[in-house]
Design a protein around this motif. Structure first.
Motif, PDB file in Angstrom:
ATOM      1  N   LYS A  67       0.786  -1.520  -0.203  1.00 23.27           N
ATOM      2  CA  LYS A  67      -0.288   0.328  -0.050  1.00 23.27           C
ATOM      3  C   LYS A  67       0.444   1.483  -0.339  1.00 23.27           C
ATOM      4  O   LYS A  67       0.527   2.061  -0.128  1.00 23.27           O
ATOM      5  CB  LYS A  67      -0.707  -0.114   1.336  1.00 23.27           C
ATOM      6  CG  LYS A  67      -2.367   1.196   1.767  1.00 23.27           C
ATOM      7  CD  LYS A  67      -2.558   1.301   2.246  1.00 23.27           C
ATOM      8  CE  LYS A  67      -3.633   2.270   2.600  1.00 23.27           C
ATOM      9  NZ  LYS A  67      -5.085   1.940   1.381  1.00 23.27           N
ATOM     10  N   HIS A  68       1.786   1.389   0.754  1.00 25.07           N
ATOM     11  CA  HIS A  68       3.266   2.156   0.834  1.00 25.07           C
ATOM     12  C   HIS A  68       4.037   2.455   2.110  1.00 25.07           C
ATOM     13  O   HIS A  68       4.399   2.194   2.615  1.00 25.07           O
ATOM     14  CB  HIS A  68       1.803   3.447   2.175  1.00 25.07           C
ATOM     15  CG  HIS A  68       2.512   5.088   2.077  1.00 25.07           C
ATOM     16  ND1 HIS A  68       2.268   6.152   1.455  1.00 25.07           N
ATOM     17  CD2 HIS A  68       3.260   5.685   3.235  1.00 25.07           C
ATOM     18  CE1 HIS A  68       2.286   6.591   1.256  1.00 25.07           C
ATOM     19  NE2 HIS A  68       3.504   6.360   2.932  1.00 25.07           N
ATOM     20  N   ILE A  69       4.789   2.323   0.692  1.00 27.38           N
ATOM     21  CA  ILE A  69       6.403   1.990   1.005  1.00 27.38           C
ATOM     22  C   ILE A  69       7.131   3.657   0.389  1.00 27.38           C
ATOM     23  O   ILE A  69       6.542   3.826  -0.353  1.00 27.38           O
ATOM     24  CB  ILE A  69       7.658   0.933  -0.515  1.00 27.38           C
ATOM     25  CG1 ILE A  69       6.545  -0.049  -0.440  1.00 27.38           C
ATOM     26  CG2 ILE A  69       8.897   1.257  -0.179  1.00 27.38           C
ATOM     27  CD1 ILE A  69       7.456  -1.197  -1.658  1.00 27.38           C
ATOM     28  N   ASN A  70       8.195   3.335   1.991  1.00 25.86           N
ATOM     29  CA  ASN A  70       8.129   4.893   2.305  1.00 25.86           C
ATOM     30  C   ASN A  70       9.328   5.692   1.521  1.00 25.86           C
ATOM     31  O   ASN A  70       9.790   6.269   2.018  1.00 25.86           O
ATOM     32  CB  ASN A  70       7.386   5.157   3.529  1.00 25.86           C
ATOM     33  CG  ASN A  70       6.215   5.602   4.426  1.00 25.86           C
ATOM     34  OD1 ASN A  70       5.752   6.100   4.199  1.00 25.86           O
ATOM     35  ND2 ASN A  70       5.816   4.456   4.693  1.00 25.86           N
ATOM     36  N   SER A  71      10.280   3.924   2.152  1.00 22.96           N
ATOM     37  CA  SER A  71      11.806   5.011   2.210  1.00 22.96           C
ATOM     38  C   SER A  71      12.561   3.429   1.681  1.00 22.96           C
ATOM     39  O   SER A  71      12.034   2.197   2.375  1.00 22.96           O
ATOM     40  CB  SER A  71      12.291   5.360   3.683  1.00 22.96           C
ATOM     41  OG  SER A  71      12.511   4.353   4.680  1.00 22.96           O
ATOM     42  N   CYS A  72      13.670   2.999   1.762  1.00 25.56           N
ATOM     43  CA  CYS A  72      13.860   1.960   1.491  1.00 25.56           C
ATOM     44  C   CYS A  72      16.265   2.348   1.740  1.00 25.56           C
ATOM     45  O   CYS A  72      16.708   3.177   1.901  1.00 25.56           O
ATOM     46  CB  CYS A  72      14.660   1.147   0.113  1.00 25.56           C
ATOM     47  SG  CYS A  72      12.630   0.946  -0.718  1.00 25.56           S
ATOM     48  N   THR A  73      16.693   0.872   2.348  1.00 25.45           N
ATOM     49  CA  THR A  73      18.304   1.120   2.382  1.00 25.45           C
ATOM     50  C   THR A  73      18.759  -0.233   1.378  1.00 25.45           C
ATOM     51  O   THR A  73      18.156  -0.954   1.806  1.00 25.45           O
ATOM     52  CB  THR A  73      18.516   0.901   3.573  1.00 25.45           C
ATOM     53  OG1 THR A  73      19.887   1.795   4.552  1.00 25.45           O
ATOM     54  CG2 THR A  73      18.040   0.610   5.055  1.00 25.45           C
ATOM     55  N   VAL A  74      19.795   0.333   1.123  1.00 21.03           N
ATOM     56  CA  VAL A  74      20.745  -1.558   1.186  1.00 21.03           C
ATOM     57  C   VAL A  74      21.678  -1.701   2.123  1.00 21.03           C
ATOM     58  O   VAL A  74      22.423  -0.952   2.065  1.00 21.03           O
ATOM     59  CB  VAL A  74      21.842  -0.536  -0.291  1.00 21.03           C
ATOM     60  CG1 VAL A  74      22.037  -1.452  -1.576  1.00 21.03           C
ATOM     61  CG2 VAL A  74      20.979   0.033  -1.576  1.00 21.03           C
ATOM     62  N   ASP A  75      21.510  -2.725   2.775  1.00 18.45           N
ATOM     63  CA  ASP A  75      22.341  -3.582   3.463  1.00 18.45           C
ATOM     64  C   ASP A  75      22.657  -5.474   2.647  1.00 18.45           C
ATOM     65  O   ASP A  75      22.683  -5.816   2.263  1.00 18.45           O
ATOM     66  CB  ASP A  75      21.009  -3.818   4.809  1.00 18.45           C
ATOM     67  CG  ASP A  75      22.155  -4.340   5.624  1.00 18.45           C
ATOM     68  OD1 ASP A  75      21.646  -5.639   6.314  1.00 18.45           O
ATOM     69  OD2 ASP A  75      22.964  -3.004   6.060  1.00 18.45           O
ATOM     70  N   GLY A  76      23.952  -4.688   2.366  1.00 13.65           N
ATOM     71  CA  GLY A  76      25.013  -5.917   1.579  1.00 13.65           C
ATOM     72  C   GLY A  76      24.018  -5.761   0.495  1.00 13.65           C
ATOM     73  O   GLY A  76      23.873  -4.806  -0.102  1.00 13.65           O
ATOM     74  N   GLY A  77      23.687  -7.317   0.001  1.00 16.24           N
ATOM     75  CA  GLY A  77      23.165  -7.081  -0.728  1.00 16.24           C
ATOM     76  C   GLY A  77      21.179  -6.641  -1.523  1.00 16.24           C
ATOM     77  O   GLY A  77      21.038  -7.548  -2.146  1.00 16.24           O
TER      78      GLY A  77
END
Length: 258
Positions: A67-77
């Motif tokens: 419904k609502h993805i707000n943010s993401c971060t890359v952690d390894g792969g």
């Protein structure tokens, strides 16, 4: 539980814009792995070469499920994304995991007993950190407002360890919305954006639960939303201009003396 006014003078600084990258999916935020940038929208993610602006991978999710993805971060792969059920209440928080290269969806973790709507999360100093938004009006829980915005630290099994509230000097700038983006800097400060203002707030996190300390306000070229430090350049900040659908890189001055 509300923040207290910081009496010491605050630093006021200005970031310098470096570049803009067009991105149709730049509606909620941006992530960086140092080579590629990721444009994030409610239920889509695009992996983009910032030099050519070419989309090299893209994921489209079912709006009924995502419904609502707000943010993401890359952690390894792995691309780790914070999602919520905004504007529905009771508020919820979900951790969505994707393969960072192919953007294939891997798993969903539902967080329990959350104090608001999950807007961002990232790993730092051996723990998971997550911010839970509260709003005035639409999407808000009755009896709560933006002053209930909360930072929570979890262990590896997502068991709560501590929580902090935000100082009034930041809350009054974010009102009537909340903290949309956040990222730990290599200087040990936590950098947070609101929903609309073109500002970045540098915060010091006390060792124990309590109120975050407002160290500096930094003017940035874009409005709020989710942010990310470039994985190869510790003072290069990626943000989004949602009205023009652009990913924007800016050089953030040092806050703490070297």
């Amino acid at each position: 539980m509300f923040g207290v006014l910081l009496l010491a003078p605050l630093l006021t600084l200005t970031a310098t814009e470096v570049r803009r990258v067009p991105a149709t999916d730049a509606g909620q935020g941006v992530a960086s792995d140092g080579r590629y940038v990721y444009a994030i929208d409610n239920h889509s993610v695009a992996r983009i070469d910032p030099t050519s602006a070419k989309v090299v991978a893209r994921w489209d999710g079912d709006p009924a499920k995502f419904k609502h993805i707000n943010s993401c971060t890359v952690d390894g792969g792995v691309l780790i994304c914070a999602a919520s059920n905004y504007p529905d209440v009771p508020m919820e928080g979900m951790i969505e995991r994707f393969d960072a290269r192919s953007l294939e969806h891997q798993s969903t973790r539902q967080l329990v007993d959350v104090p608001g709507s999950l807007t961002w999360t990232m790993r730092h100093d051996g723990a998971w950190w997550a911010c839970f938004a509260n709003y005035d009006g639409r999407g808000g829980t009755p009896g709560r407002d933006h002053r209930f915005t909360t930072l929570v630290r979890y262990d590896d099994r997502w068991r709560e360890q501590a929580r902090w509230t935000f100082p009034d000097t930041v809350l009054e700038r974010m009102a009537p919305r909340s903290a949309s983006g956040g990222a730990w800097g290599q200087d040990g400060l936590l950098y947070v954006t609101g929903h609309d203002r073109a500002e970045l707030y540098a915060l010091r996190v006390p060792v124990r639960s309590g109120v975050l300390e407002h160290v500096a306000t930094i003017t940035i070229p874009t409005g709020g939303q989710a942010i990310a430090w470039d994985a190869r350049d510790p003072r290069l900040l990626w943000s989004i201009e949602r009205h023009t659908h652009e990913l924007v890189a800016s050089r953030v001055p040092e806050v703490l003396p070297k």
